[in-house]
Design an enzyme around this catalytic site. Structure first.
Site, PDB file in Angstrom:
ATOM      1  N   LYS A 131       0.844  -1.206   0.000  1.00  0.00           N
ATOM      2  CA  LYS A 131       0.000   0.000   0.000  1.00  0.00           C
ATOM      3  C   LYS A 131       0.876   1.252   0.000  1.00  0.00           C
ATOM      4  O   LYS A 131       2.078   1.172   0.292  1.00  0.00           O
ATOM      5  CB  LYS A 131      -0.894  -0.014   1.235  1.00  0.00           C
ATOM      6  CG  LYS A 131      -0.137   0.055   2.551  1.00  0.00           C
ATOM      7  CD  LYS A 131      -1.043  -0.219   3.752  1.00  0.00           C
ATOM      8  CE  LYS A 131      -0.240  -0.208   5.049  1.00  0.00           C
ATOM      9  NZ  LYS A 131      -1.070  -0.616   6.206  1.00  0.00           N
TER      10      LYS A 131
ATOM     11  N   ARG B 224     -10.483   0.120  14.825  1.00  0.00           N
ATOM     12  CA  ARG B 224     -10.544   0.819  13.539  1.00  0.00           C
ATOM     13  C   ARG B 224     -11.549   0.088  12.664  1.00  0.00           C
ATOM     14  O   ARG B 224     -12.734   0.099  12.938  1.00  0.00           O
ATOM     15  CB  ARG B 224      -9.154   0.903  12.888  1.00  0.00           C
ATOM     16  CG  ARG B 224      -8.159   1.703  13.702  1.00  0.00           C
ATOM     17  CD  ARG B 224      -6.884   2.090  12.956  1.00  0.00           C
ATOM     18  NE  ARG B 224      -6.403   1.096  11.996  1.00  0.00           N
ATOM     19  CZ  ARG B 224      -5.181   1.032  11.518  1.00  0.00           C
ATOM     20  NH1 ARG B 224      -4.268   1.911  11.918  1.00  0.00           N
ATOM     21  NH2 ARG B 224      -4.830   0.125  10.647  1.00  0.00           N
TER      22      ARG B 224
ATOM     23  N   TYR C  83      15.057  30.255   8.174  1.00  0.00           N
ATOM     24  CA  TYR C  83      13.956  31.043   8.744  1.00  0.00           C
ATOM     25  C   TYR C  83      13.941  30.967  10.258  1.00  0.00           C
ATOM     26  O   TYR C  83      14.104  29.892  10.834  1.00  0.00           O
ATOM     27  CB  TYR C  83      12.616  30.528   8.220  1.00  0.00           C
ATOM     28  CG  TYR C  83      12.457  30.621   6.728  1.00  0.00           C
ATOM     29  CD1 TYR C  83      12.615  31.842   6.067  1.00  0.00           C
ATOM     30  CD2 TYR C  83      12.131  29.497   5.979  1.00  0.00           C
ATOM     31  CE1 TYR C  83      12.456  31.928   4.686  1.00  0.00           C
ATOM     32  CE2 TYR C  83      11.964  29.565   4.605  1.00  0.00           C
ATOM     33  CZ  TYR C  83      12.130  30.782   3.962  1.00  0.00           C
ATOM     34  OH  TYR C  83      11.970  30.863   2.607  1.00  0.00           O
TER      35      TYR C  83
ATOM     36  N   MET D 198      11.050  24.478   2.712  1.00  0.00           N
ATOM     37  CA  MET D 198      10.309  23.692   1.717  1.00  0.00           C
ATOM     38  C   MET D 198      11.245  22.925   0.782  1.00  0.00           C
ATOM     39  O   MET D 198      10.996  21.762   0.451  1.00  0.00           O
ATOM     40  CB  MET D 198       9.408  24.613   0.886  1.00  0.00           C
ATOM     41  CG  MET D 198       8.503  23.865  -0.066  1.00  0.00           C
ATOM     42  SD  MET D 198       7.460  24.952  -1.043  1.00  0.00           S
ATOM     43  CE  MET D 198       6.384  25.630   0.200  1.00  0.00           C
TER      44      MET D 198
HETATM   45  C1  LIG Z   1      -0.335  -1.693   6.816  1.00  0.00           C
HETATM   46  C2  LIG Z   1      -0.952  -2.960   7.259  1.00  0.00           C
HETATM   47  C3  LIG Z   1      -0.161  -4.100   7.456  1.00  0.00           C
HETATM   48  C4  LIG Z   1       1.348  -4.088   7.409  1.00  0.00           C
HETATM   49  O1  LIG Z   1       1.850  -3.660   8.662  1.00  0.00           O
HETATM   50  P1  LIG Z   1       3.434  -3.623   8.928  1.00  0.00           P
HETATM   51  O2  LIG Z   1       3.543  -3.234  10.355  1.00  0.00           O
HETATM   52  O3  LIG Z   1       3.991  -2.591   8.012  1.00  0.00           O
HETATM   53  O4  LIG Z   1       3.937  -4.978   8.641  1.00  0.00           O
HETATM   54  C5  LIG Z   1      -0.813  -5.289   7.729  1.00  0.00           C
HETATM   55  N1  LIG Z   1      -2.160  -5.349   7.803  1.00  0.00           N
HETATM   56  C6  LIG Z   1      -2.938  -4.264   7.656  1.00  0.00           C
HETATM   57  C7  LIG Z   1      -4.409  -4.392   7.776  1.00  0.00           C
HETATM   58  C8  LIG Z   1      -2.372  -3.037   7.390  1.00  0.00           C
HETATM   59  O5  LIG Z   1      -3.134  -1.950   7.261  1.00  0.00           O
END
Ligand SMILES: *Cc1c(COP(=O)(O)O)cnc(C)c1O
Length: 401
Positions: free
Chosen positions: A54, A151, A284, A331
Site C-alpha cells: 500500500k 478501527r 527562517y 520547503m
Molecule cells: C499496513 C498494514 C499491514 C502491514 O503492517 P506492517 O507493520 O507494516 O507490517 C498489515 N495489515 C494491515 C491491515 C495493514 O493496514
C-alpha cells in the site's frame, strides 16, 4: 553507483547526451527487498507471506516492489485501496491481491472484475454482492473482525450476523469467503498484554465462523512485528509491510539485528558551500547561529520532498562525515554546518559532493530510524512521505542468478 537510464524525472536530451546523474533520488534496492522477503518468509513458514505494498509500497514504488516480493517467495499482495489494487493489475500483476479499506465511493465492480479480493467489515457486503451480480462473477472476500484495534472490522457483537449473511451469499454462489482476518494494535511492544487478548478473540471468532460453515483458505492476523516475535499469530498467512522494506518495527532493535536490509537510500548533492562569520543566523527564524567562523553546506531537500519540517538535527552524511541539520528545514532546502573549512582561502569545497540522508546503515551511515527520532515519528512515516519530487531509481532490478 549506476542508475538505469530509462526512468524518472529527468527528460532525455534531444541530443542523446549521456543521462546526467540525479540531483536527488531515492534509490530502491530490489535485491534488499528480495532478501527481506526471504528472511520474513522463513520466519513465517509454514504460513504464507503477503507483501503489503500500500501507499506505493511505503514510498518505494508499488509495481517494482510487488514484482520483487513475488520473485522472492511472497504469494499474496496487500493494499489498502481498491484503486491501488487495480493499478497493480493494470501493470500485469496477477497474484492473489487483497484490498481492505473502502468507502461507499469505492469501485467494488472493478475489484470483482479484476479478481481483487475485498476485505469486508460489514457495510460493504451488500455492495460487494451487488457488484458480483452485475459482473456475473462471484466476489472473493475476506471477513474482517475488530479484535481490539478499534478501527475497521466488524465488532464482536456484529460478527455472528455478518458471518451468517456471508454464508447465505456464499451458498447462493455470489461470493466466496476466502479469508478471515484482523489487525494487531501493539505487536511492536511485545511486553504488552493486549496482543494475547486480540489473539484469544481472533480464535473465538474463527470458531464462530467455522460453526457457521465458513471454511477460509487463509486466516491472517500478523503484521511485521508479530511475524518476527509471535509465531502463535501466524495462522495461514502473515501480512508484512515494514519488514520487507528492511526497517525494524521495534524500538530497541535495529534492522541489522533482525537480519533485514533497508531498501531505500535518499541522497542528493551539496548545492552551495560557503564560509560565514561567527554568529551567522541560519534559515527562517534564525534559530541557529554559527558558534565561530564556519562553512555552511546547503542540502537541496526540504519538506516538499518529504523531509519532516520538525526534524532539525536529522543527519546528513557528506564525504564520510555525518552532520546534523541546523536551523529550520524549509520547503526546498536545509543547511548543515561543516565546521571551519576556509573554502575561500583554498580549503576543499564540498559543492557537488554526495549528501546522504539515510540508507542501509551498513557502514555506520545515517538511517531512516535516525530521521524518525529527529522528527518524533516512526520509520514508516519517514520512508512513506518521501514525495514524488524525489525520483525513484530502482537498482538490482533483475534477481541475481
Ligand atoms: C499496513 C498494514 C499491514 C502491514 O503492517 P506492517 O507493520 O507494516 O507490517 C498489515 N495489515 C494491515 C491491515 C495493514 O493496514
Amino acid at each position: 553507483m549506476t542508475y538505469p537510464a530509462s526512468t524518472g524525472g529527468i527528460l532525455p536530451s534531444a541530443h542523446a547526451a549521456p543521462v546526467p546523474a540525479d540531483e536527488r533520488s531515492a534509490i530502491i534496492d530490489l535485491e534488499a527487498i528480495r532478501h527481506n522477503v526471504r528472511r520474513l518468509a522463513a520466519a513465517a513458514s509454514p504460513a504464507q507471506l503477503m507483501a503489503v505494498v500500500k501507499a506505493d509500497a511505503y514510498g518505494h514504488g508499488a509495481v517494482p516492489v510487488a514484482r520483487a516480493a513475488l520473485e522472492a517467495g511472497a504469494s499474496w499482495l496487500g493494499v489498502a485501496h481498491i484503486s491501488e489494487a487495480l493499478a497493480l493489475r493494470a501493470a500485469g500483476i496477477d497474484a492473489p491481491l487483497l484490498a481492505w479499506l473502502h468507502t461507499p465511493e469505492s469501485n467494488f465492480g472493478a475489484a470483482v472484475a479484476a479478481g481483487v479480493d475485498i476485505g469486508c467489515s460489514g457495510w460493504e457486503l451488500d455492495r460487494i454482492v451487488a457488484a458480483a451480480r452485475e459482473q456475473e462473477r462471484p466476489a472473493r472476500i475476506h471477513l474482517k473482525v475488530d479484535t481490539g484495534l478499534g478501527r475497521n472490522g466488524a465488532t464482536l457483537d456484529a460478527w455472528d450476523h455478518l458471518v451468517g449473511e456471508a454464508v447465505e451469499y456464499q451458498d447462493e454462489g455470489l461470493l466466496r469467503v476466502v479469508g478471515v482476518f484482523s489487525h494487531l494494535a501493539v505487536a511492536d511492544e511485545p511486553e504488552r498484554p493486549e496482543t494475547d487478548e486480540q489473539l484469544a478473540a481472533f480464535r473465538e471468532v474463527l470458531a464462530i465462523a467455522g460453526d457457521a460453515g465458513v471454511d477460509p483458505e487463509v486466516r491472517h492476523l500478523a503484521n511485521t512485528p508479530a511475524t518476527l516475535s509471535r509465531p502463535d499469530t501466524h495462522f495461514d498467512l502473515v501480512r508484512v509491510g515494514l519488514g520487507i522494506y528492511g526497517l525494524s518495527p521495534f524500538d530497541g532493535q535495529t534492522s541489522a539485528e533482525l537480519g533485514l536490509r533497508p531498501a531505500m537510500t535518499v541522497r542528493t548533492v551539496v548545492a552551495h558551500c560557503k564560509d560565514v562569520p561567527e554568529g551567522q543566523g541560519v534559515s527562517y527564524g534564525l534559530n541557529y547561529r554559527t558558534p565561530g567562523p564556519s562553512t555552511l553546506g546547503l542540502i537541496p531537500l526540504g519538506y516538499a520532498d518529504g523531509v519532516p519540517r520538525v526534524a532539525t538535527g536529522g543527519p546528513v552524511r557528506v564525504d564520510g562525515v555525518t552532520y546534523p541539520v541546523v536551523g529550520r528545514i524549509a520547503m526546498d532546502q536545509m543547511v548543515i554546518d561543516l565546521g571551519n573549512r576556509g573554502v575561500s582561502g583554498g580549503g576543499r569545497s564540498l559543492l557537488g559532493a554526495e549528501a546522504e540522508l539515510f540508507g542501509d546503515g551498513a557502514d555506520g551511515g545515517p538511517t531512516a530510524d535516525d530521521w524518525a527520532r529527529a522528527a518524533g515519528t516512526n520509520n514508516y512515516e519517514i520512508v512513506t512521505r518521501i514525495s514524488s519530487r524525489v525520483p525513484r531509481r530502482v537498482i538490482n532490478e533483475t534477481p541475481a542468478p
